[in-house]
Design a protein around this motif. Structure first.
Motif, mmCIF file in Angstrom:
data_model
loop_
_atom_site.group_PDB
_atom_site.id
_atom_site.type_symbol
_atom_site.label_atom_id
_atom_site.label_comp_id
_atom_site.label_asym_id
_atom_site.label_seq_id
_atom_site.Cartn_x
_atom_site.Cartn_y
_atom_site.Cartn_z
ATOM 1 N N VAL A 136 0.834 -1.205 0.000
ATOM 2 C CA VAL A 136 0.000 0.000 0.000
ATOM 3 C C VAL A 136 0.866 1.251 0.000
ATOM 4 C CG1 VAL A 136 -1.634 1.355 1.367
ATOM 5 C CG2 VAL A 136 -2.006 -1.091 1.045
ATOM 6 N N ALA A 137 1.959 1.235 0.779
ATOM 7 C CA ALA A 137 2.848 2.398 0.827
ATOM 8 C C ALA A 137 3.453 2.675 -0.548
ATOM 9 C CB ALA A 137 3.950 2.167 1.857
ATOM 10 N N LEU A 138 3.942 1.627 -1.205
ATOM 11 C CA LEU A 138 4.558 1.817 -2.522
ATOM 12 C C LEU A 138 3.516 2.218 -3.564
ATOM 13 C CD1 LEU A 138 6.992 -1.247 -2.545
ATOM 14 C CD2 LEU A 138 7.601 1.174 -2.300
ATOM 15 N N ALA A 139 2.369 1.545 -3.548
ATOM 16 C CA ALA A 139 1.327 1.864 -4.528
ATOM 17 C C ALA A 139 0.812 3.289 -4.337
ATOM 18 C CB ALA A 139 0.181 0.860 -4.405
ATOM 19 N N SER A 140 0.663 3.716 -3.082
ATOM 20 C CA SER A 140 0.197 5.080 -2.824
ATOM 21 C C SER A 140 1.198 6.111 -3.330
ATOM 22 C CB SER A 140 -0.043 5.273 -1.327
ATOM 23 O OG SER A 140 -1.040 4.400 -0.849
ATOM 24 N N ALA A 141 2.502 5.817 -3.132
ATOM 25 C CA ALA A 141 3.530 6.742 -3.596
ATOM 26 C C ALA A 141 3.518 6.853 -5.115
ATOM 27 C CB ALA A 141 4.894 6.284 -3.108
ATOM 28 N N ILE A 142 3.361 5.715 -5.811
ATOM 29 C CA ILE A 142 3.354 5.730 -7.276
ATOM 30 C C ILE A 142 2.085 6.391 -7.810
ATOM 31 C CG2 ILE A 142 3.357 4.283 -9.345
ATOM 32 C CD1 ILE A 142 4.972 2.226 -7.746
ATOM 33 N N ALA A 143 0.950 6.131 -7.157
ATOM 34 C CA ALA A 143 -0.339 6.641 -7.634
ATOM 35 C C ALA A 143 -0.643 8.040 -7.113
ATOM 36 C CB ALA A 143 -1.459 5.688 -7.219
ATOM 37 N N LEU B 265 -4.233 10.319 -6.858
ATOM 38 C CA LEU B 265 -4.893 10.415 -5.558
ATOM 39 C C LEU B 265 -5.053 11.860 -5.130
ATOM 40 C CD1 LEU B 265 -3.126 7.513 -3.612
ATOM 41 C CD2 LEU B 265 -5.200 7.446 -4.983
ATOM 42 N N VAL B 266 -4.111 12.715 -5.511
ATOM 43 C CA VAL B 266 -4.186 14.127 -5.158
ATOM 44 C C VAL B 266 -5.115 14.874 -6.102
ATOM 45 C CG1 VAL B 266 -2.872 16.275 -4.999
ATOM 46 C CG2 VAL B 266 -1.906 14.156 -4.110
ATOM 47 N N ALA B 267 -5.063 14.516 -7.370
ATOM 48 C CA ALA B 267 -5.844 15.256 -8.368
ATOM 49 C C ALA B 267 -7.335 15.078 -8.172
ATOM 50 C CB ALA B 267 -5.440 14.807 -9.781
ATOM 51 N N GLY B 268 -7.769 13.854 -7.784
ATOM 52 C CA GLY B 268 -9.181 13.621 -7.554
ATOM 53 C C GLY B 268 -9.954 13.383 -8.828
ATOM 54 N N ALA C 254 -10.204 16.264 -11.975
ATOM 55 C CA ALA C 254 -9.099 16.392 -12.932
ATOM 56 C C ALA C 254 -9.042 15.215 -13.896
ATOM 57 C CB ALA C 254 -7.774 16.513 -12.183
ATOM 58 N N GLY C 255 -9.612 14.096 -13.510
ATOM 59 C CA GLY C 255 -9.616 12.929 -14.385
ATOM 60 C C GLY C 255 -8.243 12.364 -14.646
ATOM 61 N N VAL C 256 -7.327 12.545 -13.732
ATOM 62 C CA VAL C 256 -5.964 12.059 -13.909
ATOM 63 C C VAL C 256 -5.893 10.600 -13.471
ATOM 64 C CG1 VAL C 256 -3.565 12.332 -13.210
ATOM 65 C CG2 VAL C 256 -4.988 14.351 -13.602
ATOM 66 N N VAL C 257 -5.550 9.695 -14.375
ATOM 67 C CA VAL C 257 -5.448 8.275 -14.038
ATOM 68 C C VAL C 257 -4.036 7.749 -14.232
ATOM 69 C CG1 VAL C 257 -7.869 7.826 -14.604
ATOM 70 C CG2 VAL C 257 -6.108 7.533 -16.359
ATOM 71 N N ASP C 258 -3.105 8.634 -14.618
ATOM 72 C CA ASP C 258 -1.740 8.171 -14.863
ATOM 73 C C ASP C 258 -1.141 7.526 -13.619
ATOM 74 O OD1 ASP C 258 -1.939 9.079 -17.405
ATOM 75 O OD2 ASP C 258 -0.789 10.925 -17.101
ATOM 76 N N GLY C 259 -1.436 8.082 -12.452
ATOM 77 C CA GLY C 259 -0.916 7.500 -11.222
ATOM 78 C C GLY C 259 -1.438 6.097 -10.991
ATOM 79 N N TYR C 260 -2.740 5.896 -11.218
ATOM 80 C CA TYR C 260 -3.323 4.562 -11.081
ATOM 81 C C TYR C 260 -2.665 3.572 -12.040
ATOM 82 C CZ TYR C 260 -7.242 6.491 -8.357
ATOM 83 O OH TYR C 260 -8.013 7.103 -7.397
ATOM 84 N N THR C 261 -2.571 3.957 -13.306
ATOM 85 C CA THR C 261 -2.042 3.023 -14.295
ATOM 86 C C THR C 261 -0.563 2.720 -14.037
ATOM 87 O OG1 THR C 261 -1.636 4.900 -15.789
ATOM 88 C CG2 THR C 261 -3.712 3.710 -16.061
ATOM 89 N N ASP C 262 0.199 3.715 -13.594
ATOM 90 C CA ASP C 262 1.602 3.451 -13.261
ATOM 91 C C ASP C 262 1.711 2.466 -12.094
ATOM 92 O OD1 ASP C 262 2.431 5.150 -15.245
ATOM 93 O OD2 ASP C 262 2.821 6.859 -13.912
#
Length: 492
Positions: free
Chosen positions: A432-439, A443-446, A449-457
């Motif tokens: 969870v710590a690593l995934a949260s850092a990458i995403a 997670l900040v954009a909400g 903003a429709g930003v999904v790059d963090g999720y996909t990374d």
């Protein structure tokens, strides 16, 4: 595990001998009833890891808790659960697996009642800490009961059921949390544990056979327990904080340094004491090491996938708590079926191919998730990928528990299960710590903003981790099928 364990002398082996014979000679229906009871208890423990996620906004509004306090509602349980697991396993071996199971279940039920009635954040956090401490005793006791009750192919099937319960509990937690929050209220995510705990306790007293304990004269290794518990708590705290503060932050580095000190003291204490909390030789056995590795990776994949999947549904797709919970129903079914199939295949093919195949399937599911659309998505964009990944994680859990517990001696069943379950919590916290850092960008954009790059990374990172781990499993996990003639090694 090598055959050298056959010749090890075990004082107090007569007690384990009686427990072994009683379990081995019990009727098949009685053995499976015991499995049902311990699995129901384990389901509650794992469910409580994720059940609060969907309910956090409602809890914060009712009790006036801020973001940091709400984070502790989740992490307080994980910290005590994972941090005290090794000590709980040793207590289970000392007091007896049946006694450890019943005591842990009683405290967990009482703590759940207190958490449900909590009038403020302090009482709720105290209840979560008590839940975690009780779970740290209950979970290794339950797995040890499974290990010593079943033998041969039946044991592989039982461990498959056990692994399915663990994965399904994590997925079902999102569903139960959504149903309770949208229905009677968040309090019922805790109240629901009370009648279940009482019923299981009453049935367990009459079904689980009592053990004949023989005093060994060994004093509890309290310094070792404090060092191991402190090190594990500090490690989980450090990797949990890394997701928010970053790996270079003092808030992360200080607890990680504390973990290094704690584990160093633990090794020194264990080498010096006559009755160690964890025999260091146990931590060098290839089955235990490889089982712990697979458990860590499987948990580091499953918990972050559920965590990110739930956030994507609510933030980007705009799902409410109830719809988010319902979307995880096929995911719970997938991990249950995957673990069931894994339990059947382990007895025929061995843990190595089952673990490698399961992690490869999990990698495919994570790759599916890495193609999420930014706008206009629906459940079909994310649920199939989550279900495929869960179907792969299920067999990996079976391979982990089967490998680590295959030939453990009866008087070490509790402590070995405590070690393996500790890596379950460590893997989840680290993942969870690593995934949260990458995403973090998503997670900040909400949602706006429709930003999904963090999720996909983050999902690509999960896929790469699963694939590399599958290759490691081919080399690390011992080849061959687990023994079918007997279970854990019992020594006169």
């Amino acid at each position: 595990m090598t055959h050298e364990t056959h010749g090890v002398h075990h004082t107090g082996g007569g007690a384990d001998h009686h427990a072994h014979d009683a379990a081995h000679e019990s009727a098949p229906s009685r053995r499976w009833f015991v499995l049902t009871l311990v699995c129901v208890a384990q389901f509650m423990l794992i469910l409580d890891v994720t059940v609060v996620n969907v309910a956090l906004p409602s809890i914060g509004a009712d009790l006036g808790l801020g973001r940091e306090s709400l984070t502790w509602v989740v992490t307080a349980y994980a910290l005590t659960f994972g941090g005290l697991m090794i000590l709980g396993g040793r207590i289970a071996d000392t007091l007896g697996r049946r006694t450890g199971f019943l005591l842990g279940l009683a405290v967990f039920t009482a703590a759940s009642l207190a958490a449900g009635f909590a009038p403020n954040g302090a009482v709720l956090l105290a209840g979560r800490v008590a839940q975690g401490a009780a779970a740290a005793l209950l979970s290794p006791s339950a797995l040890a009961l499974v290990t010593v009750t079943f033998h041969g192919r039946e044991r592989n099937r039982a461990l498959g059921v056990w692994a399915a319960i663990g994965g399904a509990g994590a997925a079902a937690g999102v569903l139960v949390g959504g149903l309770a929050t949208a229905g009677p209220g968040w309090e019922w995510i805790f109240f629901a544990n009370v009648p279940i705990g009482l019923i299981v306790s009453v049935l367990a007293v009459s079904v689980i056979p009592a053990e004949v304990r023989v005093a060994s004269g060994a004093r509890p290794d309290l310094p070792g327990a404090l060092a191991a518990t402190g090190g594990t708590v500090a490690l989980i705290l450090g990797v949990t904080r890394a997701g928010e503060a970053g790996w270079g932050s003092p808030r992360t580095l200080v607890p990680l340094a504390g973990a290094a000190v704690g584990y160093t003291l633990f090794v020194l204490v264990e080498r010096a004491t006559r009755h160690p909390l964890v025999p260091l030789a146990l931590l060098t056995r290839r089955p235990v090491v490889s089982g712990a590795f697979v458990m860590t990776v499987a948990s580091a994949l499953m918990i972050p996938l559920f965590f990110l999947g739930s956030l994507y549904m609510q933030h980007t797709l705009g799902f409410g708590p109830l719809r988010t919970g319902a979307a995880f129903l096929p995911v719970a079914v997938a991990v249950t079926l995957g673990a069931h199939v894994g339990g059947l295949l382990v007895g025929r093919l061995g843990a190595r191919p089952v673990g490698a195949l399961g992690l490869t399937v999990a990698a495919a599911g994570a790759l599916w998730l890495s193609r999420l659309p930014a706008h206009g998505g629906d459940t079909l964009d994310i649920v199939p990928g989550l279900a495929l990944a869960a179907a792969g994680v299920g067999p990996a859990f079976v391979a982990a528990t089967t490998t680590a517990m295959a030939q453990v001696r009866h008087h070490e069943a509790g402590i070995t299960s405590g070690v393996v379950n500790t890596f379950h919590e460590l893997g989840g916290a680290l993942g969870v710590a690593l995934a949260s850092a990458i995403a973090a960008p998503s997670l900040v954009a909400g949602a706006d903003a429709g930003v999904v790059d963090g999720y996909t990374d983050a999902f690509r990172a999960c896929a790469g981790t699963a694939f590399v781990a599958a290759l490691v499993v081919v080399v690390l996990v011992p080849a061959g099928r687990p023994p079918v003639s007997d279970g854990p090694r019992h020594v006169h």
